[in-house]
Design a protein around this motif. Structure first.
Motif, mmCIF file in Angstrom:
data_model
loop_
_atom_site.group_PDB
_atom_site.id
_atom_site.type_symbol
_atom_site.label_atom_id
_atom_site.label_comp_id
_atom_site.label_asym_id
_atom_site.label_seq_id
_atom_site.Cartn_x
_atom_site.Cartn_y
_atom_site.Cartn_z
ATOM 1 N N ASP A 66 -29.737 6.373 -32.884
ATOM 2 C CA ASP A 66 -29.103 5.118 -32.481
ATOM 3 C C ASP A 66 -29.073 4.943 -30.971
ATOM 4 O OD1 ASP A 66 -28.592 4.465 -35.141
ATOM 5 O OD2 ASP A 66 -26.688 5.564 -35.130
ATOM 6 N N LEU A 67 -29.023 6.031 -30.199
ATOM 7 C CA LEU A 67 -28.830 5.935 -28.751
ATOM 8 C C LEU A 67 -30.016 6.425 -27.932
ATOM 9 C CD1 LEU A 67 -25.123 7.219 -28.542
ATOM 10 C CD2 LEU A 67 -25.928 4.840 -28.636
ATOM 11 N N ASP A 68 -30.888 7.214 -28.528
ATOM 12 C CA ASP A 68 -31.974 7.845 -27.768
ATOM 13 C C ASP A 68 -33.028 6.826 -27.330
ATOM 14 O OD1 ASP A 68 -33.519 10.311 -26.928
ATOM 15 O OD2 ASP A 68 -34.940 9.417 -28.346
ATOM 16 N N THR A 69 -33.426 6.927 -26.052
ATOM 17 C CA THR A 69 -34.543 6.137 -25.519
ATOM 18 C C THR A 69 -35.369 7.057 -24.642
ATOM 19 O OG1 THR A 69 -33.423 5.425 -23.481
ATOM 20 C CG2 THR A 69 -33.069 4.086 -25.470
ATOM 21 N N PRO A 70 -36.632 6.693 -24.332
ATOM 22 C CA PRO A 70 -37.449 7.565 -23.473
ATOM 23 C C PRO A 70 -36.827 7.837 -22.108
ATOM 24 C CG PRO A 70 -38.841 5.969 -24.596
ATOM 25 C CD PRO A 70 -37.427 5.573 -24.883
ATOM 26 N N LEU A 71 -36.157 6.848 -21.518
ATOM 27 C CA LEU A 71 -35.586 7.024 -20.182
ATOM 28 C C LEU A 71 -34.194 7.644 -20.206
ATOM 29 C CD1 LEU A 71 -36.697 3.745 -18.377
ATOM 30 C CD2 LEU A 71 -37.738 6.013 -18.282
ATOM 31 N N THR A 72 -33.484 7.466 -21.302
ATOM 32 C CA THR A 72 -32.133 8.029 -21.417
ATOM 33 C C THR A 72 -32.013 8.768 -22.745
ATOM 34 O OG1 THR A 72 -31.319 5.956 -22.369
ATOM 35 C CG2 THR A 72 -31.109 6.247 -19.970
ATOM 36 N N PRO A 73 -32.593 9.956 -22.830
ATOM 37 C CA PRO A 73 -32.544 10.714 -24.091
ATOM 38 C C PRO A 73 -31.105 11.102 -24.449
ATOM 39 C CG PRO A 73 -34.198 11.592 -22.587
ATOM 40 C CD PRO A 73 -33.363 10.654 -21.805
ATOM 41 N N VAL A 74 -30.799 11.011 -25.723
ATOM 42 C CA VAL A 74 -29.479 11.364 -26.230
ATOM 43 C C VAL A 74 -29.654 12.238 -27.470
ATOM 44 C CG1 VAL A 74 -27.277 10.519 -27.144
ATOM 45 C CG2 VAL A 74 -28.470 9.220 -25.358
ATOM 46 N N ALA A 244 -41.733 11.945 -19.198
ATOM 47 C CA ALA A 244 -41.376 10.553 -18.929
ATOM 48 C C ALA A 244 -41.494 9.698 -20.179
ATOM 49 C CB ALA A 244 -42.260 9.991 -17.822
ATOM 50 N N ALA A 245 -42.280 10.138 -21.158
ATOM 51 C CA ALA A 245 -42.416 9.391 -22.410
ATOM 52 C C ALA A 245 -41.257 9.650 -23.362
ATOM 53 C CB ALA A 245 -43.732 9.755 -23.092
ATOM 54 N N GLY A 246 -40.338 10.528 -22.972
ATOM 55 C CA GLY A 246 -39.187 10.838 -23.805
ATOM 56 C C GLY A 246 -39.240 12.260 -24.341
ATOM 57 N N LEU A 247 -38.401 12.542 -25.306
ATOM 58 C CA LEU A 247 -38.344 13.871 -25.910
ATOM 59 C C LEU A 247 -39.566 14.090 -26.792
ATOM 60 C CD1 LEU A 247 -34.574 14.030 -26.959
ATOM 61 C CD2 LEU A 247 -35.650 15.004 -24.925
ATOM 62 N N GLN A 248 -40.312 15.147 -26.500
ATOM 63 C CA GLN A 248 -41.488 15.476 -27.305
ATOM 64 C C GLN A 248 -41.110 16.318 -28.515
ATOM 65 O OE1 GLN A 248 -44.458 13.924 -26.391
ATOM 66 N NE2 GLN A 248 -42.932 12.995 -25.045
ATOM 67 N N PHE A 249 -40.185 17.239 -28.337
ATOM 68 C CA PHE A 249 -39.625 17.966 -29.481
ATOM 69 C C PHE A 249 -38.290 18.569 -29.099
ATOM 70 C CE2 PHE A 249 -42.547 21.249 -27.622
ATOM 71 C CZ PHE A 249 -41.618 22.232 -27.320
ATOM 72 N N VAL A 250 -37.469 18.747 -30.113
ATOM 73 C CA VAL A 250 -36.196 19.466 -29.998
ATOM 74 C C VAL A 250 -36.269 20.607 -30.996
ATOM 75 C CG1 VAL A 250 -33.688 19.338 -30.222
ATOM 76 C CG2 VAL A 250 -34.958 17.365 -29.339
ATOM 77 N N ASP A 251 -36.399 21.830 -30.498
ATOM 78 C CA ASP A 251 -36.623 22.997 -31.349
ATOM 79 C C ASP A 251 -35.398 23.902 -31.286
ATOM 80 O OD1 ASP A 251 -37.538 25.425 -32.526
ATOM 81 O OD2 ASP A 251 -39.600 24.796 -32.135
ATOM 82 N N MET A 252 -34.581 23.838 -32.322
ATOM 83 C CA MET A 252 -33.340 24.624 -32.314
ATOM 84 C C MET A 252 -33.599 26.122 -32.367
ATOM 85 S SD MET A 252 -30.498 22.699 -34.641
ATOM 86 C CE MET A 252 -31.424 22.896 -36.168
ATOM 87 N N TRP A 253 -34.370 26.549 -33.369
ATOM 88 C CA TRP A 253 -34.409 27.975 -33.680
ATOM 89 C C TRP A 253 -35.297 28.783 -32.749
ATOM 90 C CZ3 TRP A 253 -30.843 30.190 -36.448
ATOM 91 C CH2 TRP A 253 -30.099 29.402 -37.337
ATOM 92 N N ALA A 254 -35.972 28.130 -31.795
ATOM 93 C CA ALA A 254 -36.690 28.900 -30.785
ATOM 94 C C ALA A 254 -35.725 29.732 -29.951
ATOM 95 C CB ALA A 254 -37.488 27.962 -29.882
ATOM 96 N N VAL A 255 -34.496 29.218 -29.730
ATOM 97 C CA VAL A 255 -33.515 29.933 -28.900
ATOM 98 C C VAL A 255 -32.202 30.168 -29.627
ATOM 99 C CG1 VAL A 255 -34.504 29.074 -26.752
ATOM 100 C CG2 VAL A 255 -32.705 27.765 -27.870
ATOM 101 N N ARG A 256 -31.941 29.420 -30.667
ATOM 102 C CA ARG A 256 -30.686 29.535 -31.409
ATOM 103 C C ARG A 256 -30.728 30.798 -32.271
ATOM 104 N NH1 ARG A 256 -27.385 25.463 -34.047
ATOM 105 N NH2 ARG A 256 -26.627 26.128 -36.082
#
Length: 433
Positions: A66-74, A244-256
């Motif tokens: 609902d809130l995520d955009t390329p310039l303001t990732p949420v 700059a194009a936004g979030l390419q990936f969010v990978d939890m278990w790489a570090v979690r």
């Protein structure tokens, strides 16, 4: 007691917790009560250290649609609980959206932050190529309200904060590009390769040739960051690739990681370290999340090959298959280029396994190293026969394949009075195992 040995039953005060001795007639000051609070915090921290650091439950991280955009990732974080290496518990009580471009002024808080080394984040957006970040959760402390006072000048009161709130904060730590300069960020394998750099597979492989000695105490990208900006009061939650194009990936278990208690057998690390099992479980979860993300983003998942996206596979995994309206992968295409038994290339040649054995297979496989797809070593692939029968009966279930490290035991074995003639394996299916 330098120069002298401690005697049996002789009390040792060094490192002990000092609590205030209350008695009638004692004069108490604010400092005394603060010392008592610190003693209670120390008791709690020691319990936290025994439990171990990591994520206890919840705290899943994903984009906020609902809130995520390329310039303001949420990001959207689910409620949960974590324990850091200092033994502090960090409780997020409600689902929370976190903006990655920070506007909050930490200097404006009422009292000094306990987490003093929390460096402020850069304001504004990040440029293309800025790269990889680690999202963490950490403690924070601030004052709230004003308390009534007696005997103090009301026009010059500076210490009448009503309560001290032990809260939390989220931090975004930039990872130095030198840590992954040898990896091609444009490659389809980048997510997988940097995840396994966090797992420290290179250091583990280098140590495997000398199992008599202990593993290094620290290895992997997460441990390397602890000598820089990653503090013992941070708990890693996710690895983020942002351009700059936004979030390419969010990978939890790489570090979690799950809670990892101290290991009494750490001196025999190669044989007994709990960290191996926790990392293997994280590898399996990381693969399933990566696979789900690819399935959601792909317009033609049946054309996807594992070797294009993965350099390493976990020791155990489940792959959904395409079936009518149910999106999935094609078994022959997905495992193309990977040595496996059987090798005829037909889905019908893949041996059956009783779904009741999957837990045992997974448990054994977790004790093995991850699968390096650059090595010509075979992996085991199975079809759960209950799943195959349900698909054949027209039930609305997702067909799946299960794979495991080739070093795991063979589970495609019919058991007397527990097998089905039309869902069992002939000798040829298991040849070469």
């Amino acid at each position: 007691m330098s120069g002298e040995a401690l005697q049996l039953e002789e009390p040792l005060k060094e490192g002990g917790i000092r609590s205030i001795n209350f008695f009638n007639g004692r004069l108490l000051t604010g400092k005394d009560l603060s010392r008592e609070q610190q003693a209670r915090c120390e008791w709690d921290a020691r319990l936290g250290l025994a439990v171990g650091d990591g994520v206890a439950f919840g705290l899943e991280v994903a984009r906020d649609d609902d809130l995520d955009t390329p310039l303001t990732p949420v990001l959207r974080l689910k409620a949960g609980l974590a324990v850091n290496r200092a033994g502090q518990t960090l409780r997020l009580s409600v689902d929370t959206s976190v903006a990655l471009t920070r506007r909050f002024d930490a200097a404006a808080t009422v009292c000094d932050c306990v987490f003093a080394n929390c460096n402020p984040l850069a304001d504004g957006t990040y440029v293309a190529g800025a790269g990889v970040y680690m999202l963490t959760i950490a403690p924070a402390q601030l004052g709230e309200g004003r308390a009534p006072t007696n005997g103090l000048d009301p026009t010059n009161v500076r210490c009448n904060t009503d309560v001290t709130v032990d809260g939390l904060q989220f931090r975004l730590l930039a990872i130095n590009p030198q840590r992954y300069i040898d990896l091609d960020i444009a490659s389809l394998q980048f997510r997988n390769r940097i995840a396994y750099r966090c797992f420290g597979v290179e250091a583990r492989a280098a140590n495997a040739i000398d199992p008599w000695r202990s593993d290094p105490a620290d290895y992997g990208l997460v441990d390397e960051l602890r000598s820089q900006r990653l503090d013992d009061r941070d708990v890693p939650l996710a690895l983020i690739y942002w351009t700059a194009a936004g979030l390419q990936f969010v990978d939890m278990w790489a570090v979690r990681r799950m809670l990892l208690a101290p290991d009494a057998l750490s001196g025999f690390a190669f044989q007994a370290r709990r960290r191996r099992l926790v990392e293997a479980q994280a590898m399996c979860a990381q693969f399933q999340q990566h696979l789900a993300d690819l399935l959601a983003a792909s317009t033609m998942p049946t054309a996807l090959k594992a070797t294009l996206h993965w350099r390493h596979l976990p020791p155990f995994g489940i792959v959904p298959l395409q079936r009518a309206a149910l999106r999935g992968f094609h078994p022959v295409v997905f495992f193309d280029g990977i040595v496996h038994r059987p090798s005829q290339g037909s889905n019908q040649d893949i041996p059956f396994i009783d779904v009741r054995l999957l837990g045992t297979l997974r448990q054994e496989a977790l004790g093995h190293a991850p699968i390096d797809l650059t090595q010509p070593e075979f992996i085991r692939i199975y079809r759960p026969w209950q799943n195959v029968r349900a698909v054949g009966d027209g039930q609305p279930v997702q067909p799946v394949l299960v794979f495991a490290c080739g070093l795991a035991s063979e589970f495609a074995v019919a058991r007397f009075d527990m097998a089905r003639f039309d869902f069992s394996n002939c000798a040829d299916c298991c040849s070469g195992s």
